[in-house]
Design a protein around this motif. Structure first.
Motif, PDB file in Angstrom:
ATOM      1  N   ASP A  87       0.809  -1.234   0.000  1.00  0.00           N
ATOM      2  CA  ASP A  87       0.000   0.000   0.000  1.00  0.00           C
ATOM      3  C   ASP A  87       0.835   1.273   0.000  1.00  0.00           C
ATOM      4  OD1 ASP A  87      -2.596  -1.289   0.182  1.00  0.00           O
ATOM      5  OD2 ASP A  87      -1.950  -1.916   2.193  1.00  0.00           O
ATOM      6  N   GLY A  88       2.007   1.218   0.612  1.00  0.00           N
ATOM      7  CA  GLY A  88       2.768   2.466   0.693  1.00  0.00           C
ATOM      8  C   GLY A  88       4.246   2.239   0.925  1.00  0.00           C
ATOM      9  N   VAL A  89       5.046   3.234   0.525  1.00  0.00           N
ATOM     10  CA  VAL A  89       6.484   3.178   0.772  1.00  0.00           C
ATOM     11  C   VAL A  89       6.922   4.530   1.336  1.00  0.00           C
ATOM     12  CG1 VAL A  89       8.782   2.804  -0.211  1.00  0.00           C
ATOM     13  CG2 VAL A  89       6.818   1.575  -1.161  1.00  0.00           C
ATOM     14  N   LEU A  90       7.572   4.485   2.494  1.00  0.00           N
ATOM     15  CA  LEU A  90       8.163   5.700   3.045  1.00  0.00           C
ATOM     16  C   LEU A  90       9.493   5.908   2.322  1.00  0.00           C
ATOM     17  CD1 LEU A  90       8.218   7.937   5.358  1.00  0.00           C
ATOM     18  CD2 LEU A  90       9.794   6.363   6.511  1.00  0.00           C
ATOM     19  N   SER A  91       9.559   6.941   1.499  1.00  0.00           N
ATOM     20  CA  SER A  91      10.831   7.256   0.825  1.00  0.00           C
ATOM     21  C   SER A  91      11.316   8.594   1.363  1.00  0.00           C
ATOM     22  CB  SER A  91      10.626   7.332  -0.691  1.00  0.00           C
ATOM     23  OG  SER A  91      11.754   7.973  -1.279  1.00  0.00           O
ATOM     24  N   PRO A  92      12.610   8.675   1.711  1.00  0.00           N
ATOM     25  CA  PRO A  92      13.102   9.904   2.331  1.00  0.00           C
ATOM     26  C   PRO A  92      13.327  11.052   1.355  1.00  0.00           C
ATOM     27  CG  PRO A  92      14.897   8.335   2.107  1.00  0.00           C
ATOM     28  CD  PRO A  92      13.648   7.635   1.648  1.00  0.00           C
ATOM     29  N   ASN A  93      13.451  10.767   0.049  1.00  0.00           N
ATOM     30  CA  ASN A  93      13.550  11.902  -0.888  1.00  0.00           C
ATOM     31  C   ASN A  93      13.046  11.519  -2.279  1.00  0.00           C
ATOM     32  OD1 ASN A  93      15.669  10.726  -2.362  1.00  0.00           O
ATOM     33  ND2 ASN A  93      17.153  12.328  -1.871  1.00  0.00           N
ATOM     34  N   ASP A  94      13.039  12.511  -3.153  1.00  0.00           N
ATOM     35  CA  ASP A  94      12.442  12.323  -4.478  1.00  0.00           C
ATOM     36  C   ASP A  94      13.253  11.377  -5.359  1.00  0.00           C
ATOM     37  OD1 ASP A  94      10.402  14.030  -3.800  1.00  0.00           O
ATOM     38  OD2 ASP A  94      11.134  15.735  -4.973  1.00  0.00           O
ATOM     39  N   THR A  95      14.587  11.517  -5.306  1.00  0.00           N
ATOM     40  CA  THR A  95      15.422  10.661  -6.153  1.00  0.00           C
ATOM     41  C   THR A  95      15.121   9.198  -5.846  1.00  0.00           C
ATOM     42  OG1 THR A  95      17.125  12.357  -5.987  1.00  0.00           O
ATOM     43  CG2 THR A  95      17.816  10.249  -6.871  1.00  0.00           C
TER      44      THR A  95
ATOM     45  N   GLY B 229       8.227  11.603  -0.609  1.00  0.00           N
ATOM     46  CA  GLY B 229       9.502  12.107  -1.129  1.00  0.00           C
ATOM     47  C   GLY B 229       9.926  13.365  -0.404  1.00  0.00           C
ATOM     48  N   GLN B 230      10.863  14.065  -1.011  1.00  0.00           N
ATOM     49  CA  GLN B 230      11.378  15.302  -0.447  1.00  0.00           C
ATOM     50  C   GLN B 230      12.242  15.982  -1.502  1.00  0.00           C
ATOM     51  OE1 GLN B 230      14.136  16.811   3.209  1.00  0.00           O
ATOM     52  NE2 GLN B 230      14.326  14.654   2.827  1.00  0.00           N
ATOM     53  N   ASP B 231      12.220  17.268  -1.561  1.00  0.00           N
ATOM     54  CA  ASP B 231      13.107  18.119  -2.388  1.00  0.00           C
ATOM     55  C   ASP B 231      12.408  18.857  -3.519  1.00  0.00           C
ATOM     56  OD1 ASP B 231      15.385  17.476  -0.919  1.00  0.00           O
ATOM     57  OD2 ASP B 231      16.002  15.873  -2.276  1.00  0.00           O
ATOM     58  N   SER B 232      11.184  18.460  -3.853  1.00  0.00           N
ATOM     59  CA  SER B 232      10.493  19.134  -4.955  1.00  0.00           C
ATOM     60  C   SER B 232      11.319  19.123  -6.228  1.00  0.00           C
ATOM     61  CB  SER B 232      10.153  20.585  -4.572  1.00  0.00           C
ATOM     62  OG  SER B 232       9.299  20.600  -3.472  1.00  0.00           O
ATOM     63  N   GLU B 233      11.845  17.966  -6.568  1.00  0.00           N
ATOM     64  CA  GLU B 233      12.577  17.873  -7.834  1.00  0.00           C
ATOM     65  C   GLU B 233      11.573  17.909  -8.986  1.00  0.00           C
ATOM     66  OE1 GLU B 233      15.261  14.523  -7.755  1.00  0.00           O
ATOM     67  OE2 GLU B 233      16.643  15.704  -6.525  1.00  0.00           O
ATOM     68  N   ALA B 234      11.974  18.554 -10.081  1.00  0.00           N
ATOM     69  CA  ALA B 234      11.041  18.748 -11.201  1.00  0.00           C
ATOM     70  C   ALA B 234      10.393  17.431 -11.642  1.00  0.00           C
ATOM     71  CB  ALA B 234      11.767  19.401 -12.362  1.00  0.00           C
TER      72      ALA B 234
ATOM     73  N   GLY C  78      -0.189  11.746 -10.789  1.00  0.00           N
ATOM     74  CA  GLY C  78      -0.824  10.799  -9.869  1.00  0.00           C
ATOM     75  C   GLY C  78       0.038   9.589  -9.542  1.00  0.00           C
ATOM     76  N   GLU C  79       1.359   9.689  -9.734  1.00  0.00           N
ATOM     77  CA  GLU C  79       2.228   8.542  -9.419  1.00  0.00           C
ATOM     78  C   GLU C  79       2.853   8.705  -8.035  1.00  0.00           C
ATOM     79  OE1 GLU C  79       4.667   8.263 -12.921  1.00  0.00           O
ATOM     80  OE2 GLU C  79       3.039   7.317 -14.036  1.00  0.00           O
ATOM     81  N   GLN C  80       3.909   9.537  -7.919  1.00  0.00           N
ATOM     82  CA  GLN C  80       4.442   9.805  -6.567  1.00  0.00           C
ATOM     83  C   GLN C  80       3.360  10.557  -5.792  1.00  0.00           C
ATOM     84  OE1 GLN C  80       8.488  11.359  -6.523  1.00  0.00           O
ATOM     85  NE2 GLN C  80       8.135  12.390  -4.561  1.00  0.00           N
ATOM     86  N   TYR C  81       3.245  10.252  -4.483  1.00  0.00           N
ATOM     87  CA  TYR C  81       2.150  10.888  -3.742  1.00  0.00           C
ATOM     88  C   TYR C  81       2.510  12.271  -3.206  1.00  0.00           C
ATOM     89  CZ  TYR C  81      -1.365  11.929  -0.263  1.00  0.00           C
ATOM     90  OH  TYR C  81      -2.335  12.572   0.462  1.00  0.00           O
ATOM     91  N   SER C  82       3.706  12.379  -2.596  1.00  0.00           N
ATOM     92  CA  SER C  82       4.022  13.655  -1.944  1.00  0.00           C
ATOM     93  C   SER C  82       5.499  13.978  -2.067  1.00  0.00           C
ATOM     94  CB  SER C  82       3.653  13.598  -0.454  1.00  0.00           C
ATOM     95  OG  SER C  82       4.473  12.645   0.212  1.00  0.00           O
ATOM     96  N   THR C  83       5.816  15.244  -1.851  1.00  0.00           N
ATOM     97  CA  THR C  83       7.198  15.663  -1.717  1.00  0.00           C
ATOM     98  C   THR C  83       7.221  16.725  -0.612  1.00  0.00           C
ATOM     99  OG1 THR C  83       9.154  16.497  -2.877  1.00  0.00           O
ATOM    100  CG2 THR C  83       7.050  17.445  -3.545  1.00  0.00           C
ATOM    101  N   ILE C  84       8.404  17.253  -0.361  1.00  0.00           N
ATOM    102  CA  ILE C  84       8.514  18.316   0.633  1.00  0.00           C
ATOM    103  C   ILE C  84       9.111  19.511  -0.079  1.00  0.00           C
ATOM    104  CG2 ILE C  84       9.666  19.041   2.775  1.00  0.00           C
ATOM    105  CD1 ILE C  84       7.968  16.779   3.573  1.00  0.00           C
ATOM    106  N   ASN C  85       8.561  20.678   0.176  1.00  0.00           N
ATOM    107  CA  ASN C  85       9.174  21.871  -0.393  1.00  0.00           C
ATOM    108  C   ASN C  85      10.137  22.470   0.616  1.00  0.00           C
ATOM    109  OD1 ASN C  85       9.769  23.800  -2.259  1.00  0.00           O
ATOM    110  ND2 ASN C  85       7.944  25.060  -1.863  1.00  0.00           N
TER     111      ASN C  85
END
Ligand code: BGC
Length: 369
Positions: free
Chosen positions: A251-259, A280-285, A294-301
């Motif tokens: 159902d979900g994966v905790l990923s620490p950043n976008d890469t 995710g994290q970093d707001s990579e383009a 609608g693929e990656q769920y979230s990032t951090i700005n």
């Protein structure tokens, strides 16, 4: 105004006295008193060194250009260096030593390995240069002057909460099956991000509402060396084979950043699994595009422009001999001292608030239209 000036003169006098008494006292006391270069100030066109890690994510690429231009615009000379892709630690150590030799008055460091820079930071201190840890803390040194970063614990908490929110939105009733990933073990941030996320996830794991499918919950098991995409993809590939081969849902994966998030999504797609909620994290383009699709769920700005601007403000304060602005004096114990820190607030971004979050970012705003 008058009072401020009078006070300013009194403070300047006190600083002069303090500098004098420090100079007169024995050397050990002098270096131990953390009355850094900031008590004295330095010439406005001085050299400022910026030692960044290798370009493991877009934020580092951005930071380099912003430092070069911003420091020059502020009247400083800038020496901005990146550690190479493989011999990162040795590269960074020698780059910092060279900056000290060239007479840098402030050295800003985005550490490639938190625990391998104490010697260089001590050298800087001895040469009278102030050292600012940028984005990543430097550990086990009493000589580090300041730390500036986005609030890393908060980043982790936001990631943990986003994972829960995303999974609930897709499947209102648990239990939810997840996998956990964390960053490189040599980066002090990795544990802080993970601890932040686990502070939110653990109560649900303990209740059985969230199940870590592989059972791998320890940071030693979840860590991705070097923050490298290929290492994350490999770990996800093997988790999919070992744990999800028989059609079990993820159902979900905790990923620490976008890469790493994109590497995880590539792996999941390759296995033909329906897309799990991935943080995710970093707001990579590329990740902003993925979120909008609608693929990656979230990032951090964590707006790099702001972090660099605040770092340059710190350098300016040190130049004039003022104390830089600090808003945290308790969170970052580096093993030798609690490092005075300036922490900026991170912002969680999902498809829902992306347009608003990036409205002032000329590169990202068009991607949200
Ligand atoms: C930074 C993250 C980045 C990671 C990999 C961390 O220290 O805080 O923003 O994603 O390094 O480069």
């Amino acid at each position: 105004m008058r009072r401020i000036i009078t006070r300013g003169i009194a403070v300047a006098g006190a600083i002069a006295l303090l500098t004098l008494s420090t100079a007169c006292s024995n050397e050990r006391e002098g270096s131990a008193s953390t009355v850094n270069a900031d008590a004295k100030g330095f010439a406005q066109d001085s050299l400022v060194g910026v030692a960044l890690p290798s370009k493991t994510s877009e934020n580092w690429v951005l930071a380099g250009d912003l430092f070069t231009n911003g420091l020059k615009a502020a009247g400083f000379k800038a020496d901005v260096q990146y550690a190479g892709a493989s011999t990162t630690v040795a590269d960074q150590q020698s780059q910092i030593s060279a900056m000290i030799t060239k007479g840098a008055k402030v050295i800003v460091i985005g550490a490639t390995d938190a625990s391998q820079l104490a010697t260089q930071v001590a050298q800087a201190k001895q040469a009278g240069a102030a050292v600012i840890a940028y984005d990543r803390l430097i550990t086990n040194t009493p000589d580090l002057d300041y730390y500036i970063a986005f609030d890393n614990l908060k980043v982790g908490q936001l990631q943990g909460q986003a994972l829960i929110d995303g999974m609930k939105a897709k499947k209102p009733q648990g239990p939810w099956t997840v996998e956990l990933f964390s960053g490189s073990p040599d980066d002090n941030n990795s544990k802080v991000f993970f601890d932040g996320a686990m502070s939110v996830l653990k109560p649900l794991i303990d209740k059985g509402d969230i199940v870590v499918g592989s059972g791998q919950k320890d940071i030693k098991q979840t860590a991705i060396q070097g923050w490298k995409a290929e290492n994350a993809q490999q770990r996800m590939d093997s988790l999919l084979t070992s744990t999800y081969g028989s059609g079990k849902e993820l159902d979900g994966v905790l990923s620490p950043n976008d890469t790493l998030a994109r590497a995880i999504l590539t792996s999941v797609k390759g296995a033909g699994k329906p897309g799990p909620v991935v943080t995710g994290q970093d707001s990579e383009a590329e990740s902003v595009k993925s979120i909008m699709a609608g693929e990656q769920y979230s990032t951090i700005n964590k707006d790099t422009r702001k972090l660099v601007a605040e770092t340059i403000n710190m350098v300016k304060s040190l130049q004039t001999g003022e104390k830089p602005q600090i808003n945290d004096t308790k969170s970052y114990d580096n093993g030798s001292k609690v490092v005075p820190a300036y922490l900026l607030p991170p912002v969680i971004v999902t498809k829902q608030n992306a347009a608003e979050a990036y409205a002032s970012d000329p590169k990202l705003a068009p991607l949200t239209k």
